[in-house]
Design an enzyme around this catalytic site. Structure first.
Site, PDB file in Angstrom:
ATOM      1  N   VAL A  43      -5.568   5.128   5.931  1.00 39.91           N
ATOM      2  CA  VAL A  43      -6.574   4.472   6.763  1.00 39.91           C
ATOM      3  C   VAL A  43      -6.502   5.043   8.180  1.00 39.91           C
ATOM      4  O   VAL A  43      -5.424   5.109   8.771  1.00 39.91           O
ATOM      5  CB  VAL A  43      -6.348   2.933   6.813  1.00 39.91           C
ATOM      6  N   ALA A  91      -3.457   5.529  12.630  1.00 39.51           N
ATOM      7  CA  ALA A  91      -3.671   5.677  11.191  1.00 39.51           C
ATOM      8  C   ALA A  91      -2.416   5.211  10.465  1.00 39.51           C
ATOM      9  O   ALA A  91      -1.365   5.029  11.083  1.00 39.51           O
ATOM     10  CB  ALA A  91      -3.979   7.127  10.847  1.00 39.51           C
ATOM     11  N   LYS A  92      -2.550   5.000   9.188  1.00 42.42           N
ATOM     12  CA  LYS A  92      -1.378   4.654   8.376  1.00 42.42           C
ATOM     13  C   LYS A  92      -1.700   4.938   6.925  1.00 42.42           C
ATOM     14  O   LYS A  92      -2.864   4.928   6.530  1.00 42.42           O
ATOM     15  CB  LYS A  92      -1.049   3.163   8.530  1.00 42.42           C
ATOM     16  N   GLY A  93      -0.650   5.169   6.144  1.00 43.12           N
ATOM     17  CA  GLY A  93      -0.849   5.397   4.713  1.00 43.12           C
ATOM     18  C   GLY A  93       0.208   4.683   3.913  1.00 43.12           C
ATOM     19  O   GLY A  93       1.202   4.192   4.463  1.00 43.12           O
ATOM     20  N   ASP A 113       7.821   6.087   7.368  1.00 43.50           N
ATOM     21  CA  ASP A 113       7.785   4.644   7.607  1.00 43.50           C
ATOM     22  C   ASP A 113       8.737   4.039   6.558  1.00 43.50           C
ATOM     23  O   ASP A 113       9.662   4.723   6.111  1.00 43.50           O
ATOM     24  CB  ASP A 113       6.347   4.113   7.492  1.00 43.50           C
TER      25      ASP A 113
END
Ligand code: GLU
Length: 436
Positions: free
Chosen positions: A80, A125-127, A166
């Site tokens: 995202v 952003a992050k996934g 992460d």
């Protein structure tokens, strides 16, 4: 057929995507409440605030892999990009059985706020992949990582969106991501991810950076409330890359780490846990369970432990209306992303417990990710002393500015951080204007 204006409006309201629902439970709902709290302080920029309540772009990918036993398994993955007004998307990738789209949306939004709060030239952003990586062999984990990277390859890139570690992802996973992206591009692109091994263009100091940042803002905040960190009693939830390093640095400074909780249980020693040995134990056994020279506490007693500083450094929604009354610390430093619910925030505020929010407290990791990205682009690598000194300077300056905003507006540090960050994001939004 033309739709009359009134019914078009009604249609668009009825069609509100579920994630815009202010009643949304979970991390995304918490984030929306945090945005609502900051909106009155945004002045004329508040006309752009809706931008913050919708992710710019969200990709859901199927990640199929062949398991070692010859069967196929499918996992759901996400990337995202919440906002790219100030620069490329930036934020980690999480492998966890609890990962959902709305969680990744919230984590990506907190990255936008965090990156703007410390003034890095990045969006957010992050996934993530919904998987328990402990159930996979090394080969399966590599295939999962490579297929996921290939699937999100259409939106990531060194100038577009830069993933990083992460929860449950590490340097090896970043190496596989870098290699997969590079293979697909036909050229080694080290700047596509950060948190890589040093041998592949990683940065000195990156591994410790989040914990070092927690420690640095902890020192600054402690000074403001007249707490001597060298004499402080500390309780830490999560003993990985964030909680483990923060505890190590605090113990080195003379603080007493009295309690540590992780997925294996809660260990306690009123006269101080031996942090270097506990780190070794966790490394060898995978959790704090079975550590000698410590009492085992029932997990729910962790929150009421007698301490000065509480550091949640695990997952979201840990400090809630249910346990916020038990907390005896003078200050909470959020090593994790989103560990405190808005109701708990209010309870802690009323009780005079200072909360140093995630979006500044754990910004050390992405700050050194930024240094890594800059070093990769210039192919010139800095010394560890240089990196740590720059990290400490950025964290201290950002914290001082946020403290001042909190003081001037008589708001919490979280709202102050959101004021600083959202103002920067929306100023960029306004200057760029709407396209087309
Ligand atoms: N996952 C870390 C965070 O939540 C670091 C992200 C990065 O380095 O891009 O801040």
């Amino acid at each position: 057929m033309s739709i009359p204006a009134a019914s078009a409006k009604a249609t668009s309201q009825h069609a509100l995507p579920s994630y815009l629902n202010p009643e949304h439970h979970g991390p995304w709902g918490i984030y929306l409440q945090q945005v609502d709290r900051v909106t009155p302080y945004l002045g004329s920029l508040s006309r752009w605030v809706e931008t913050l309540k919708r992710p710019k772009r969200a990709l859901i990918v199927d990640v199929p892999i062949e398991l070692d036993n010859g069967t196929m398994a499918h996992f759901e993955g996400y990337r995202v990009q919440h906002n790219t007004s100030r620069g490329p998307g930036k934020g980690g990738v999480r492998f966890h059985q609890g990962v959902t789209l709305s969680e990744v949306m919230a984590l990506s939004a907190w990255m936008s706020v965090k990156n703007a709060a410390v003034n890095l030239p990045f969006g957010g952003a992050k996934g993530g992949i919904r998987v328990d990586p402990k159930t996979l062999s090394r080969g399966e984990l590599e295939r999962l990582t490579r297929r996921y990277t290939s699937e999100i390859g259409i939106i990531i890139g060194p100038t577009k969106d830069i993933p990083a570690p992460d929860v449950n992802t590490n340097e090896q996973i970043m190496a596989w991501m870098m290699d997969t992206y590079s293979m697909n591009e036909g050229a080694t692109a080290s700047g596509v991810v950060t948190g890589k091994p040093i041998a592949l263009g990683g940065s000195l100091g990156r591994r410790e950076a989040t914990g070092r940042g927690v420690y640095t803002v902890g020192q600054e905040a402690a000074q403001h409330i007249g707490l001597d960190i060298t004499k402080a009693k500390i309780a830490v939830q999560g003993f990985g890359n964030v909680g483990g390093i923060a505890a190590k640095l605090l113990a080195q400074a003379g603080a007493t780490v009295v309690a540590v909780q992780d997925h294996g249980g809660t260990v306690y020693n009123a006269s101080g846990l031996d942090v270097p040995n506990l780190l070794k134990h966790v490394d060898e056994h995978g959790s704090v369970q079975g550590f000698e020279n410590a009492e085992v506490l029932p997990d729910e007693q962790f929150w009421g432990v007698d301490c000065d500083i509480l550091i949640p450094a695990a997952l979201e929604q840990q400090i809630t209306a249910e346990n916020a009354h038990q907390i005896r610390a003078r200050m909470v430093i959020e090593g994790a992303n989103g560990p405190t619910t808005p109701e708990a925030d209010d309870i802690l505020h009323e009780r005079g417990i200072l909360v140093v929010p995630d979006v500044i407290a754990n910004a050390g990791g992405v700050t050194v990710s930024y240094f890594e990205w800059v070093q990769d682009f210039s192919s010139f690598f800095w010394s560890e002393d240089d990196i740590n000194a720059r990290l400490v300077r950025i964290m201290r300056e950002a914290f001082a500015a946020i403290w001042q905003v909190a003081d001037e507006n008589q708001v919490s540090l979280r709202t102050a951080t959101f004021i600083v960050a959202c103002t920067r994001i929306l100023q960029a939004r306004e200057l760029r204007g709407l396209y087309p």
